[in-house]
Scaffold this motif. Structure first.
Motif, mmCIF file in Angstrom:
data_model
loop_
_atom_site.group_PDB
_atom_site.id
_atom_site.type_symbol
_atom_site.label_atom_id
_atom_site.label_comp_id
_atom_site.label_asym_id
_atom_site.label_seq_id
_atom_site.Cartn_x
_atom_site.Cartn_y
_atom_site.Cartn_z
ATOM 1 N N HIS A 100 -8.988 1.462 12.872
ATOM 2 C CA HIS A 100 -8.715 0.022 12.995
ATOM 3 C C HIS A 100 -8.990 -0.474 14.415
ATOM 4 O O HIS A 100 -9.716 -1.453 14.609
ATOM 5 N N GLU A 126 -2.472 -1.467 5.424
ATOM 6 C CA GLU A 126 -2.821 -0.163 4.864
ATOM 7 C C GLU A 126 -1.556 0.660 4.676
ATOM 8 O O GLU A 126 -0.627 0.562 5.479
ATOM 9 N N ILE A 166 -6.099 1.373 1.639
ATOM 10 C CA ILE A 166 -6.243 0.061 2.291
ATOM 11 C C ILE A 166 -6.952 -0.909 1.354
ATOM 12 O O ILE A 166 -7.857 -0.524 0.620
#
Ligand code: ATP
Length: 513
Positions: free
Chosen positions: A294, A334, A375
């Motif tokens: 991320h 997520e 996710i």
């Protein structure tokens, strides 16, 4: 603009520029179902590619599959979804609006947390460098009052969740004075359980009970039922993982947050199979690995946080969420779960097929444990879009709306524009397109002034605009304008590919992981 207003503007922008449309809009739409337009689908594909390549190419021991939406109905008995995939719902009798009781309580708690944080921020401002946050939280009367309120409701909520005590949910809502945001009243019904799975019929017995089949509410079970096939045919050795991207369906009770909570959505899930007893070590590794994925996108480390679960789902022995700062606050983006041998063990029981791993080194056979990372593609799109949207004042007093989408995820990488529609400039611009089109998603635009064309590209987040002018005919250079800084430079046509690639390439993004 408040965050809420900004969110409304973002939704309108997504529609206006071809990112996301309400589904079946000509029939007034379908609640919580959205279609991706010409820009949205490219953003979505780029996100999926980044995830897929990071999983299956950067990890030698992870392979991908693509299983079906329809699965044998026993799958959902084994997974626990038939018995327990429920949300507690509550209705307000005055507004006739339906809510999730757990979400009402969690939002109430989040508001108290916000109030405490505001007090702390005020203290910080007042005391400057001498500020001691821990001491302030332990002594400030306003913070202490809010904390007592928080603890009382929070403790009751955790107990009610654990005991699945629906009556207590309602009592908490009444005692905390939570009212319907629309009617403003506390005229609540009792709390009921509601199963989120969609069903339809398959086959032709004419008996809906016999023919009943579910639309999968998660992609993970497709991985579990294919575990043996993949392990055997791929000669996979534990630890190893199976990744999948695909649609999932949930009949969500409350679906009022655009693509955050949809009834048809897409998931990217990876199940990592490990030796029992090693799962906590892998859980920790996957937490770190996923956070890195991320942060690597470049939307600011401060916009992510972990939220460890206190109440664990029936299948988990550890769980955390990666939360992102959406316009409506930090929310789950997520989920990472240590699922033990719950799924494979139950499929083994219900199918009667032996689902075990033979460890050639120790000579033991066992049902593997599993760590899951899951996710939502759509939530990830929303994270990117909401973070990207910006309105900027320009030096000439005008405003521009710019989508600062991380360049490797941007739907269009480069726009090619002849300065005027004559003098051979469109022809040369076409040659530039031919040079770039094999590597980059592009747009060719020759309408309106250059300024207007730049604005259109800013609004869809195109990182580079290339303008072909009269000098280009003479010296083979073009003007390259960069989206975020709006700086311009002259570049040789033959150097364009390398320049653009250095900023937009997915390969570079993967290399940084
Ligand atoms: P929530 O608590 O928000 O309902 P969840 O805990 O039920 O989510 P999971 O079952 O862990 O979600 O699903 C994994 C991921 O799938 C979530 O983190 C989210 O990104 C995505 N997801 C789940 N439900 C939806 C939905 N209705 N719409 C869009 N994405 C979803």
């Amino acid at each position: 603009m408040t965050q809420e207003e900004l969110f409304k503007v973002l939704v309108a922008h997504c529609k206006e520029y071809g990112f996301i449309f309400p589904s079946s809009e000509i029939y007034d739409g379908l609640a919580a179902v959205y279609d991706y337009g010409q820009m949205g689908v490219q953003l979505k594909n780029n996100i999926k590619n980044y995830w897929w390549e990071a999983m299956t190419r950067l990890n030698e021991n992870i392979v991908g599959i693509d299983s079906c939406v329809f699965m044998h109905p026993k799958t959902w008995v084994a997974s626990g979804h038939v018995a327990a995939f429920n949300d507690p719902l509550i209705d307000n009798r005055d507004s006739k609006k339906r809510y999730r009781a757990d979400v009402l309580i969690e939002e109430y708690l989040a508001k108290i947390e916000e109030k405490m944080d505001k007090e702390v921020a005020k203290g910080k401002k007042r005391f400057g460098d001498a500020f001691d946050e821990a001491q302030f939280r332990a002594t400030n009367p306003n913070v202490l009052r809010e904390k007592a309120k928080y603890d009382e409701i929070h403790n009751r909520y955790v107990k009610a969740e654990q005991a699945n005590d629906l009556q207590e949910y309602k009592q908490i809502i009444l005692d905390a004075g939570i009212v319907c945001p629309i009617s403003g009243t506390a005229n609540w019904t009792d709390v009921r359980q509601f199963n989120l799975m969609f069903s339809t019929t398959m086959g032709s017995t004419g008996n809906p009970d016999l023919d009943k089949i579910y639309l999968r509410p998660e992609t993970a079970q497709g991985i579990f039922v294919e575990y043996l096939n993949v392990q055997k045919t791929g000669r996979m050795k534990i630890p190893f993982g199976i990744a999948q991207i695909g649609k999932a369906f949930r009949n969500e009770i409350v679906a009022r947050q655009f693509i955050f909570r949809m009834r048809e959505f897409e998931q990217m899930e990876m199940e990592f199979f490990v030796k029992p007893g090693t799962e906590m070590e892998w859980f920790k590794k996957w937490k770190e690995n996923r956070m890195k994925w991320h942060v690597n996108i470049g939307m600011g480390e401060e916009n992510y946080r972990f939220h460890d679960h206190e109440k664990l789902a029936h299948y988990a022995n550890a769980a955390t969420d990666i939360e992102f700062r959406f316009p409506f606050g930090f929310k789950e983006l997520e989920g990472i779960h240590s699922r033990t041998d719950f799924d494979l063990g139950n499929h083994q029981k219900l199918s009667g097929k032996k689902i075990q791993y033979y460890d050639p080194e120790t000579g033991e056979s066992y049902v593997p444990y599993c760590v899951e990372t899951s996710i939502g593609v759509d939530r990830m799109c929303l994270a990117v879009l909401s973070h990207a949207y910006a309105v900027e004042k320009l030096e000439n007093g005008e405003e521009r709306v710019v989508m600062r989408i991380p360049a490797p995820l941007a739907p269009i990488k480069v726009a090619v524009m002849p300065l005027v529609k004559k003098d051979g400039l469109p022809e040369l611009a076409q040659k530039v397109v031919d040079e770039l089109k094999y590597d980059f998603a592009y747009q060719y635009d020759e309408k309106d002034s250059i300024g207007k064309r730049y604005r259109r590209q800013d609004a869809i987040g195109t990182p580079f605009c290339v303008t072909v002018d009269h000098d280009s005919l003479v010296d083979g250079t073009v003007t390259v304008r960069e989206r975020d800084t709006m700086t311009q430079q002259r570049v040789k046509i033959e150097d364009l590919r390398a320049l653009i690639d250095s900023k937009v390439s997915l390969t570079n993004l993967l290399r940084n992981l």
